[in-house]
Scaffold this motif. Structure first.
Motif, mmCIF file in Angstrom:
data_model
loop_
_atom_site.group_PDB
_atom_site.id
_atom_site.type_symbol
_atom_site.label_atom_id
_atom_site.label_comp_id
_atom_site.label_asym_id
_atom_site.label_seq_id
_atom_site.Cartn_x
_atom_site.Cartn_y
_atom_site.Cartn_z
ATOM 1 N N GLU A 41 0.803 -1.182 -0.084
ATOM 2 C CA GLU A 41 -0.163 -0.015 -0.001
ATOM 3 C C GLU A 41 0.952 1.330 -0.037
ATOM 4 O OE1 GLU A 41 -2.807 -0.297 3.243
ATOM 5 O OE2 GLU A 41 -3.881 -1.533 2.154
ATOM 6 N N THR A 42 1.825 1.313 0.926
ATOM 7 C CA THR A 42 2.698 2.472 1.140
ATOM 8 C C THR A 42 3.556 2.711 -0.248
ATOM 9 O OG1 THR A 42 2.895 2.275 3.332
ATOM 10 C CG2 THR A 42 4.408 3.713 2.360
ATOM 11 N N MET A 43 3.815 1.614 -0.748
ATOM 12 C CA MET A 43 4.717 1.824 -2.095
ATOM 13 C C MET A 43 4.039 2.000 -3.450
ATOM 14 S SD MET A 43 7.968 -0.696 -0.953
ATOM 15 C CE MET A 43 8.836 -0.462 -2.631
ATOM 16 N N SER A 154 16.878 -3.903 0.034
ATOM 17 C CA SER A 154 16.451 -3.498 -0.991
ATOM 18 C C SER A 154 16.671 -1.804 -1.155
ATOM 19 C CB SER A 154 14.913 -3.816 -1.206
ATOM 20 O OG SER A 154 14.667 -4.929 -1.263
ATOM 21 N N VAL A 155 16.914 -1.529 -2.401
ATOM 22 C CA VAL A 155 17.153 0.076 -2.634
ATOM 23 C C VAL A 155 16.253 0.159 -3.579
ATOM 24 C CG1 VAL A 155 18.598 1.732 -3.528
ATOM 25 C CG2 VAL A 155 19.593 -0.101 -2.099
ATOM 26 N N ASN A 163 20.879 6.107 -7.422
ATOM 27 C CA ASN A 163 21.218 5.746 -5.866
ATOM 28 C C ASN A 163 21.725 4.324 -5.892
ATOM 29 O OD1 ASN A 163 21.842 6.725 -3.139
ATOM 30 N ND2 ASN A 163 19.932 5.358 -2.734
ATOM 31 N N ALA A 164 20.855 3.135 -6.404
ATOM 32 C CA ALA A 164 21.530 2.124 -6.316
ATOM 33 C C ALA A 164 22.952 1.843 -6.957
ATOM 34 C CB ALA A 164 20.525 1.100 -7.155
ATOM 35 N N ALA A 165 23.232 2.532 -7.906
ATOM 36 C CA ALA A 165 24.364 2.555 -8.765
ATOM 37 C C ALA A 165 25.293 3.166 -8.092
ATOM 38 C CB ALA A 165 24.243 3.023 -10.210
ATOM 39 N N SER A 228 12.988 -2.783 -7.167
ATOM 40 C CA SER A 228 14.037 -2.483 -6.408
ATOM 41 C C SER A 228 15.319 -2.889 -6.977
ATOM 42 C CB SER A 228 13.809 -2.795 -4.937
ATOM 43 O OG SER A 228 13.616 -4.224 -4.925
ATOM 44 N N ALA A 229 16.358 -2.597 -6.547
ATOM 45 C CA ALA A 229 17.690 -3.198 -6.509
ATOM 46 C C ALA A 229 18.079 -3.817 -5.405
ATOM 47 C CB ALA A 229 18.756 -2.359 -6.956
ATOM 48 N N ASP A 230 18.343 -5.144 -5.264
ATOM 49 C CA ASP A 230 18.429 -6.077 -4.041
ATOM 50 C C ASP A 230 19.828 -6.345 -3.943
ATOM 51 O OD1 ASP A 230 15.820 -5.709 -3.571
ATOM 52 O OD2 ASP A 230 15.356 -7.954 -3.970
#
Length: 255
Positions: A41-43, A154-155, A163-165, A228-230
């Motif tokens: 729900e939040t995402m 998770s990012v 940001n993940a990179a 996400s990137a995990d």
């Protein structure tokens, strides 16, 4: 089975929190409802929405579920899912193996505990809940005689993955695991397609793992369901930062 009960701040000074393991199907559903609220729900992950309002998968039946409750309202305000080596053998795999090739960890497989689905209600993110959950994990690992904790952090890719990179490039300098503990994502997040020079912002859960002494074991996997990137993390208890070891193990002994 009650693990730990202790007073703690939960944004309201009169609140008290308690930690336990889910022991009934209804308690597991309480956990799944909280995860649904926070993760789906939040995402706004409409693709994962369902009429039951539960975030669940086939691993839930094989895992133990840590629960933090507000003793005043009896609401579940935090949870962590933990999987022992024995449970992974019964299931046939760890959850992380859906995203990563863990073959290099085969020699320590029987001494690894996996943690995942960390979830805290937005009104209870002062730090007390996560500290209780970590104490519960420490106690679980001690009972299962595990020397390693692993899991995925998770990012969000809401910014296009920059940001993940940036995080991955930063981790390569300071936080990477020795080669013998490296893992390979089944579907790698395309790091090279993102611009360099982005200032990394470390999510709280990932920061907590790193501060405790965890290694990042390779490139992140791409999770299209959660957008996400995990990052796969491995924490040897022998490497656990002294301050955190004293705190978590002291709390777990109170169980």
């Amino acid at each position: 089975m009650r693990l730990l009960t202790t007073p703690a701040d939960a944004n309201l000074s009169s609140s008290k929190l308690s930690l336990s393991l889910a022991t009934t199907p209804e308690e597991v559903r309480e956990v799944q409802r909280l995860r649904y609220k926070v993760f789906i729900e939040t995402m706004n992950l409409s693709a994962l929405a369902n009429a039951e309002g539960l975030d669940k998968d086939e691993f839930d039946d094989y895992c133990d579920h840590l629960i933090v409750r507000d003793n005043k309202t009896l609401s579940v305000v935090g949870t962590y899912r933990v999987m022992s080596p024995h449970a992974a053998r019964r299931m046939g795999k760890f959850y992380s193996e859906q995203e990563f090739d863990l073959s290099r960890l085969d020699n320590i497989r029987n001494s690894i505990c996996e943690a995942g689905r960390a979830c805290i209600h937005p009104d209870y993110r002062s730090g007390a809940v996560i500290m209780l959950l970590w104490a519960g994990i420490a106690d679980f690992m001690r009972r299962e005689r595990c020397d390693y904790l692993m899991g995925c952090a998770s990012v969000s890719l809401a910014d296009g993955g920059h940001n993940a990179a940036a995080l991955y490039h930063a981790f390569r300098e300071n936080n990477m695991a020795p080669q013998e503990y490296s893992v390979t994502p089944h579907t790698a997040f395309p790091i090279e397609e993102r611009e360099a020079g982005h200032q990394p912002q470390v999510p709280p859960l990932l920061r907590g793992y790193l501060r405790s002494g965890a290694w990042v074991c390779g490139e992140p996997a791409w999770d299209p369901d959660f957008h996400s990137a995990d990052f796969f993390l491995l924490l040897p208890l022998a490497k656990l930062d002294g301050r955190y070891a004293r705190h978590y193990l002291k709390e777990s002994r109170a169980a």
